[in-house]
Structure formats: structure tokens, C-alpha cells
Design a protein around this motif. Structure first.
Motif, PDB file in Angstrom:
ATOM      1  N   LEU B  28     -13.684 -44.957  35.783  1.00  0.00           N
ATOM      2  CA  LEU B  28     -13.242 -45.084  34.398  1.00  0.00           C
ATOM      3  C   LEU B  28     -13.775 -43.804  33.803  1.00  0.00           C
ATOM      4  N   ALA B  29     -14.897 -43.279  34.127  1.00  0.00           N
ATOM      5  CA  ALA B  29     -15.549 -42.282  33.608  1.00  0.00           C
ATOM      6  C   ALA B  29     -14.901 -41.070  33.997  1.00  0.00           C
ATOM      7  N   LEU B  30     -14.408 -40.896  35.278  1.00  0.00           N
ATOM      8  CA  LEU B  30     -13.615 -39.711  35.688  1.00  0.00           C
ATOM      9  C   LEU B  30     -12.327 -39.558  34.882  1.00  0.00           C
ATOM     10  N   SER B  31     -11.443 -40.752  34.640  1.00  0.00           N
ATOM     11  CA  SER B  31     -10.154 -40.861  34.019  1.00  0.00           C
ATOM     12  C   SER B  31     -10.499 -40.468  32.497  1.00  0.00           C
ATOM     13  N   ASN B  35      -8.733 -37.272  30.873  1.00  0.00           N
ATOM     14  CA  ASN B  35      -7.932 -37.419  29.694  1.00  0.00           C
ATOM     15  C   ASN B  35      -8.442 -36.377  28.365  1.00  0.00           C
ATOM     16  N   TYR B  36      -9.677 -36.339  28.427  1.00  0.00           N
ATOM     17  CA  TYR B  36     -10.290 -35.775  27.389  1.00  0.00           C
ATOM     18  C   TYR B  36     -10.035 -34.257  27.391  1.00  0.00           C
ATOM     19  N   ALA B  37     -10.233 -33.924  28.773  1.00  0.00           N
ATOM     20  CA  ALA B  37      -9.959 -32.361  29.047  1.00  0.00           C
ATOM     21  C   ALA B  37      -8.571 -31.896  28.967  1.00  0.00           C
ATOM     22  N   THR B  38      -7.576 -33.008  29.308  1.00  0.00           N
ATOM     23  CA  THR B  38      -6.085 -32.273  29.200  1.00  0.00           C
ATOM     24  C   THR B  38      -5.813 -32.326  27.799  1.00  0.00           C
ATOM     25  N   ASN B  39      -6.297 -33.238  27.154  1.00  0.00           N
ATOM     26  CA  ASN B  39      -6.150 -33.215  25.425  1.00  0.00           C
ATOM     27  C   ASN B  39      -6.470 -32.162  24.959  1.00  0.00           C
ATOM     28  N   ASN B  40      -7.749 -31.832  25.156  1.00  0.00           N
ATOM     29  CA  ASN B  40      -8.392 -30.558  24.521  1.00  0.00           C
ATOM     30  C   ASN B  40      -7.668 -29.338  24.949  1.00  0.00           C
ATOM     31  N   ILE B  41      -7.184 -29.190  26.242  1.00  0.00           N
ATOM     32  CA  ILE B  41      -6.404 -28.079  26.579  1.00  0.00           C
ATOM     33  C   ILE B  41      -5.197 -28.036  25.940  1.00  0.00           C
ATOM     34  N   HIS B  42      -4.548 -29.212  25.641  1.00  0.00           N
ATOM     35  CA  HIS B  42      -3.010 -29.285  24.953  1.00  0.00           C
ATOM     36  C   HIS B  42      -3.461 -28.617  23.457  1.00  0.00           C
ATOM     37  N   ASN B  43      -4.478 -29.414  22.871  1.00  0.00           N
ATOM     38  CA  ASN B  43      -4.695 -29.041  21.301  1.00  0.00           C
ATOM     39  C   ASN B  43      -4.950 -27.513  21.199  1.00  0.00           C
ATOM     40  N   PHE B 164      -4.825 -38.558  40.618  1.00  0.00           N
ATOM     41  CA  PHE B 164      -6.393 -38.709  40.573  1.00  0.00           C
ATOM     42  C   PHE B 164      -6.901 -39.949  41.586  1.00  0.00           C
ATOM     43  N   PHE B 165      -6.446 -41.215  41.185  1.00  0.00           N
ATOM     44  CA  PHE B 165      -6.849 -42.092  41.918  1.00  0.00           C
ATOM     45  C   PHE B 165      -6.316 -42.356  43.600  1.00  0.00           C
ATOM     46  N   ARG B 166      -5.046 -41.877  43.426  1.00  0.00           N
ATOM     47  CA  ARG B 166      -4.609 -41.800  45.145  1.00  0.00           C
ATOM     48  C   ARG B 166      -5.236 -41.105  45.910  1.00  0.00           C
TER      49      ARG B 166
END
Lengths: 230, 452
Positions: B28-31, B35-43, B164-166
Motif C-alpha cells: 500500500l505504501a509503495l503504491s 502514484n504520488y511520484a507519477t502525479n508530481n512528475i505529470h504536474n 509493480f505488484f507483478r
């Protein structure tokens, strides 16, 4: 005494009173006894003096008498040792005998018993040799193997005599059937199973006819015992 | 909380639970982080695009704004590509420029809008996410909006999240499993000295009370327990020793004076007086012997490997007692098997037990009758008398110390049967008491037969 001079015994007992009384009693039976009260003294004296037998108390002030016993066995001193002890405990007998004691008496013991055991150890017929065994009005001369009642010599067969002698020597004690068998037949194998009973029965009948005031008791399953009539 | 029998199973179970919880929380923490990181990059990318667009805005002499995009930028925002879009909005909320045909703002704008904003909005089927940047061009305030259609997002970023999970997630499980195996191995190793100590402890018994548990290799956490056990053993051994010493001292202190007394009497001149006194001494000796026996039996233990011939023991007892019985006009007889009967036990103790039973029987039987000893192949010895028997009320008392039916009866100390019972107990033998018809009692002791 048959030998002419008294046998010398060593008593190692820390109770001076008891040792003195024993010496006195043994003297009456024809023994000369020296008294020591510690293991240390005994060890020293035994290096230089020869004794016919040792009467050893276990509880001594400078240690356990069994230590002295082991030392004697270690030094190969060929001397019978009769142990006296106040420990009549359940495991003490085995323990004492394993350490090399020839016999064992628990205090308080009968002086007569002590002398009898001593004589058995010395393989000596004792003061009975050539003497007369006596129960009530029955006498048995061990010298000429003659039984007499009220002073009158009686005629018994050889085997009846043998049985009587064994029973009289074991006066007051039970003689097992096996002992009687060995005594009258030696180690021969062809003895009928009731041979002993037959001889005992005959002896009993003879004694009754001769009006001996003794009784040969049968302890069923164990042996025989000769005792004075009640 | 379930109770675990072994430390290892406790470790395994708790470890498995911990692994499961950790895996879930960690994923949960990793995902979330991803997500936070990808959103940040996108923004940040959207903000940069908006700023880049704003740089292409210029004011014309007629006061109108002009957007002159380079060809590659035009391609980026082209309708067919459809991934990115932009809009420029003036202070009257009019859309001045837009990459979209219907010239609508990408995101609604209000007066509160700040210099830089990150926004998201659903438009039709698509979700557009992007940045709005406030700029002043030639005195006019405009808002440049740049957005990205999330359904058409950068494939690479999407793949990382999806895979990631796979790929990464499944690596965690084997690592945690290996950790568990290593943990178990470590604990087993740490507990090895304890297992060895247990094996040593198994050999400790009253006969080997001198053994102590080793403390050298024991883990420090468990050492206090081992030390306490050793101290408890010290105290137990001391207890045994004190009791044994007392019995030995008492025996010496009591029997030596009796010996002197007896020998003195035997050497008396007057044998008549001596005989009467000897009887007294014998009675006293018997009581003292029984007292010492019972004291010794309290701290006595049998070597489990000892064996005795029951038939031989009975023969010895009869040989010893026959003269005494005959002196009272009573007889004794040994019947039953003529073979030796090997049982587990200490011959001297068996002797005492049977002798005490027999002395009782002889005392209670009437003159002229016989006390019978029966030895059976199954390890049972019975002593039969024709006395008054034991009433039901008496059964509860006869094994109590110092209990006597008739306090005036000579020779009875009330210790005989308690000694018998204690010896039977020590041998885990059973005592059976039956009354005979028409009268008499039968005491039987059954010992464990030694398999031949």
C-alpha cells in the motif's frame, strides 16, 4: 583350647566401654583381644602385628571403618574381618559386604552370635571341638559321635546320627532341607525326593521313644529346627 | 491469543502473521508513493508546458494577443494526437486560444485562481489533468492552461505502476520467507543448550541428586531459570542428606548404648536376672529398629534396576522367624511355588516388609496353629493367619503410624504395617487385605514381576 595358646584378635571400636566388654566376653571364649579406637592407630599396628581376625566398628572418630577395610584388602592382609555397625539400614548390609567384609553384625548383637560368626570365619570348630553339644536331656559327643539321653548312650543309625549332629550344631536355627541333604548324602545326585523326610521322621520317632525332651520341628517349605520341648 | 507449546511454533506463526501484515502495508505504501511520484512528475510537466506556451504569446500593435507556436509544438497539441491540449483565457473569461475545436476552457477559472494551479476535470469520456499558469502579457492578464488526457497517458509511467505488484511485489514474499527460515535456524541453535540441559535434567533423581544443569552455554535470558533449578536441586539434595544423616546419627546414638547394655548383661554372673533383662532389651531393640526403618524409608529411594528373589526372601524371613514362632507354640510354613520368583525391588526392603507382616500374623494367630506364607509365580506374597481378622472400621487405621488395636499387647509398636505400606509404595506394589473364613486375615503384596 585345642591349640594350646589363645588366638589374638584386634577390636577397632571407639566406644571404650563396649570394646572392653567385648574383650572380656571374648576372653571367656578363649580369645585374647587388643583394642584400638582409630583407623590411624589400626593402620599402624596392622603393619607390624599379625591378628587372627579383626572386629571392626564402622563409625570411628577419624573416618569410616570401611576405609580401613578397603586398605586391608588392598594390602592383601589375609585376615577375616567382622564388621560391627550401628547402621542397620536397608542398604548398609550390601554396601559393607561389597567393600570386602567377611561378615556383618548390627548392634546390638548377642555376644554368642559374635563368637559363633567369628568361629565360622576362622574355620575353627571352636570350643565345641571334642566337646559335648547339649539340648535339654539330650547330649551329643562330637568326639565319638555318640548321642545319649539322661546320660544313657543311645543307638542310632549313621544317617540318623548325621542328621542329629547337624541339627544340634545349628541349635535354635533353621537348617534347610538342602543342607540336610548335602550333609548326609554329599553331592550325590540319585537321592529320592523324600529321603530327607524319611530320615528326619525316623530320628523324630527314635527321639520320642527314647524320651528325649526335644522336638524336631518341620518348617514346611523351608527346613528343620531342633528345639527343647515346651 | 492461542497458547503455543513450543517457542519455535510461536516464532513461526507470529512471523507468518508479521510477514502478511508487512507485505500488505508495504505494498500500500509503495503504491501510494508511486502514484504520488507519477502525479508530481505529470504536474510539473504540465506546468512547464503552460509556461512554454505563455512564452509564445505576444501582444500585437492593435492590442490583440497572438500565439505563434513552433511546428513541433503545433504537432504536440494537434487534435489527431489528442493527448495534450491547451487553452488561453483572458480576464473576461473568454477563451482566446485553444487547441480544441470547440474553444472551451480546459478547466473553469475563477477570480481566486492563483499564479499556478494544478487541476483535473472530466470532459466527455476523458479525464483531463493539468496546470493553469497566470501570466501578464503586454498589460493583459491571461491564464495559460495545459492538460493531458489521463486515458492517453505516458505508457512508460503507466507500465511501472501496473507492473509493480507483478514484478516487484512478488520478490518481497520469497525474501520474507527466507528470513523466516533463517530465524527458525537461529532460534533452534540458540535453544540447543536448553535441549541438552533438559536431557541432563532427565537423569536427575533421588539416587543421582548430585547432578547439576550446565550453565555455560545457556543463553543469558534463560540462565536465571537454570540457576534457580540448580539451587532448588541443592536444597533437595541437602534435605535428603540431612534426613540420612539424622537417621545414621540416631541409629548410632541409640544402638551403641543398647549394645553396651546387652553385652554387659551377657557377661553377668547371675544369668537368671540377665535373661529377663535381655528380653526387655530385645523388645526395645525392635522398637528402635522399626523407628529407624520408618525414618529411613521416608527418604529412601529404590534403584529401579534392582531385583530380588521373592521366594528366597521369604525363606530368609521364615528361617529368621521360625524359632520365635516355635517358642510361642506357633508354626510357620512356606507354600506356593518352589521356583524362584524374580521381582523388581530391594531384597532387604522386601525382607523387612514380609517380616513385619509375618510378625503381625504370628502375634495374632493362636498357639497351635500355623502362619502360612504363599509365594506365587506372578510376584505375589501372602501371609495368612487365623487371628481375629481386620474389621471394616479398622481398615482405615491399621496403616497409620503408632495405631494399635490393643495397647496392652506385648511386642506391638504400631509401626509394622506402616513400614509394610511404605515399602509397598516405594515398589509401586499393591497391598490387598482380605478376611478369611471362618477367621483370620490375609495380607497380600503384589510386586512387579521381572520378565524372564
Amino acid at each position: 583350647m585345642s591349640n594350646g595358646w589363645p588366638m589374638r584378635l584386634l577390636i577397632v571400636e571407639d566406644n571404650v566401654e563396649l570394646a572392653g566388654l567385648l574383650a572380656k566376653g571374648l576372653k571367656a571364649a578363649g580369645y585374647e583381644a587388643d583394642i584400638l579406637s582409630t583407623i590411624d592407630e589400626a593402620n599402624t599396628v596392622l603393619r607390624t602385628t599379625f591378628y587372627a581376625a579383626l572386629i571392626l566398628d564402622l563409625g570411628l572418630p577419624d573416618g569410616d571403618g570401611l576405609g580401613l577395610l578397603r586398605e586391608i584388602r588392598h594390602r592383601n592382609i589375609p585376615m577375616p574381618v567382622l564388621v560391627l555397625t550401628a547402621r542397620g539400614g536397608l542398604q548398609d548390609r550390601v554396601h559393607g559386604l561389597r567393600s570386602g567384609a567377611d561378615d556383618y553384625l548390627v548392634k546390638p548383637f548377642a555376644l554368642e552370635e559374635l563368637i559363633a560368626r567369628l568361629e565360622a570365619q576362622l574355620r575353627r570348630p571352636g570350643h565345641l571341638l571334642g566337646g559335648v553339644l547339649r539340648i535339654a536331656n539330650l547330649e551329643f559327643d562330637t568326639g565319638n559321635r555318640q548321642a545319649s539321653i539322661n546320660g544313657q548312650p543311645q543307638l542310632l543309625s549313621a544317617r540318623e546320627t548325621a542328621v542329629l549332629e547337624l541339627l544340634m550344631r545349628s541349635k535354635g536355627r533353621v537348617v534347610s532341607k538342602k543342607q540336610v541333604e548335602d550333609h548326609i548324602f554329599g553331592h550325590s545326585n540319585d537321592i529320592s525326593s523324600n529321603a530327607v523326610e524319611v530320615y528326619v521322621h525316623r530320628l523324630r520317632k527314635q527321639l520320642a521313644e527314647m524320651e528325649a525332651k526335644v522336638q524336631v520341628h518341620t518348617i514346611r517349605g523351608v527346613g528343620y529346627l531342633l528345639a527343647e520341648n515346651k | 491469543m492461542p497458547r503455543f507449546k513450543s517457542i519455535i511454533s510461536r516464532i513461526v506463526i507470529l512471523h507468518v502473521v508479521a510477514v502478511a501484515v508487512t507485505s500488505i502495508l508495504m505494498s500500500l505504501a509503495l503504491s501510494w508513493l508511486l502514484n504520488y511520484a507519477t502525479n508530481n512528475i505529470h504536474n510539473q510537466a504540465m506546468k512547464k508546458q503552460a509556461i512554454a506556451l505563455a512564452e509564445h504569446l505576444e501582444i500585437q500593435p492593435d492590442g490583440k494577443l497572438k500565439l505563434s507556436l513552433t511546428p513541433d509544438l503545433q504537432g504536440l497539441y494537434s487534435q489527431p494526437y489528442g493527448r495534450y491540449s491547451y487553452a488561453v483565457i483572458d480576464s473576461q473569461n473568454r477563451v482566446v486560444f485553444s487547441s480544441l475545436k470547440d474553444r472551451v476552457p480546459l478547466f473553469p477559472r475563477d477570480a481566486k485562481s492563483g499564479d499556478v494551479e494544478f487541476l483535473q476535470r472530466n470532459r466527455g469520456d476523458a479525464t483531463v489533468s493539468g496546470a493553469s499558469v497566470k501570466r501578464v502579457v503586454g498589460g493583459q492578464t491571461v491564464w495559460v492552461q495545459a492538460g493531458e488526457d489521463l486515458d492517453n497517458r505516458d505508457v512508460l509511467t503507466d507500465d511501472i505502476v501496473a507492473e509493480f505488484f507483478r514484478s516487484v511485489g512478488w520478490i518481497i514474499l520469497p525474501i520474507l520467507f527466507i528470513l523466516l527460515v533463517i530465524d527458525i535456524a537461529i532460534f533452534r541453535r540458540a535453544l540447543k543448550p536448553l535441549r541438552q540441559a533438559s536431557q541432563i535434567a532427565e537423569t536427575i533423581g533421588p539416587l543421582r541428586a548430585d547432578i547439576r544443569l550446565p550453565t555455560k552455554e545457556i543463553p543469558r535470558e534463560v540462565r536465571p531459570l537454570v540457576l534457580a533449578v540448580n539451587q532448588a536441586l541443592d536444597r533437595l539434595e541437602e534435605g535428603f542428606r540431612v534426613q540420612r544423616d539424622f537417621t545414621a546419627d540416631a541409629a548410632h546414638e541409640l544402638r551403641t548404648p543398647l549394645s553396651i547394655l546387652r553385652t554387659r548383661m551377657e557377661t553377668l554372673e547371675d544369668q537368671q536376672v540377665g535373661k529377663a533383662l535381655l528380653n526387655d532389651i530385645e523388645g526395645m531393640t525392635r522398637i528402635i529398629n522399626q523407628l529407624l526403618d520408618i525414618a529411613e524409608l521416608d527418604s529412601f529411594v529404590i534403584d529401579p534396576h534392582e531385583e530380588a528373589d521373592l521366594r528366597m526372601v521369604c525363606t530368609e524371613v521364615l528361617e529368621f522367624l521360625a524359632p520365635l514362632a516355635l517358642a510361642q507354640g506357633k508354626e510357620v510354613a512356606l507354600v506356593g511355588t518352589a521356583n524362584s520368583v524374580l521381582v523388581r525391588g530391594n531384597a532387604e526392603m522386601l525382607n523387612r516388609a514380609i517380616r513385619n507382616l509375618a510378625e503381625n500374623a504370628i502375634r495374632h494367630t493362636s498357639p497351635g496353629s500355623t502362619v502360612e506364607f504363599v509365594v506365587e509365580e506372578n510376584g505375589t506374597v501372602s501371609v495368612l493367619d487365623d487371628g481375629p481378622g481386620i474389621s471394616d472400621e479398622e481398615r482405615d487405621f491399621i496403616f497409620q503410624r503408632f495405631w494399635r488395636r490393643d495397647r496392652g499387647m506385648a511386642g506391638s509398636t504400631g509401626l509394622g504395617l506402616p513400614i509394610v505400606q511404605r515399602i509397598a509404595e516405594l515398589h509401586t506394589a499393591t497391598i490387598t487385605l482380605t478376611n478369611r473364613k471362618p477367621r483370620g486375615a490375609c495380607f497380600s503384596i503384589k510386586f512387579a514381576r521381572l520378565s524372564a
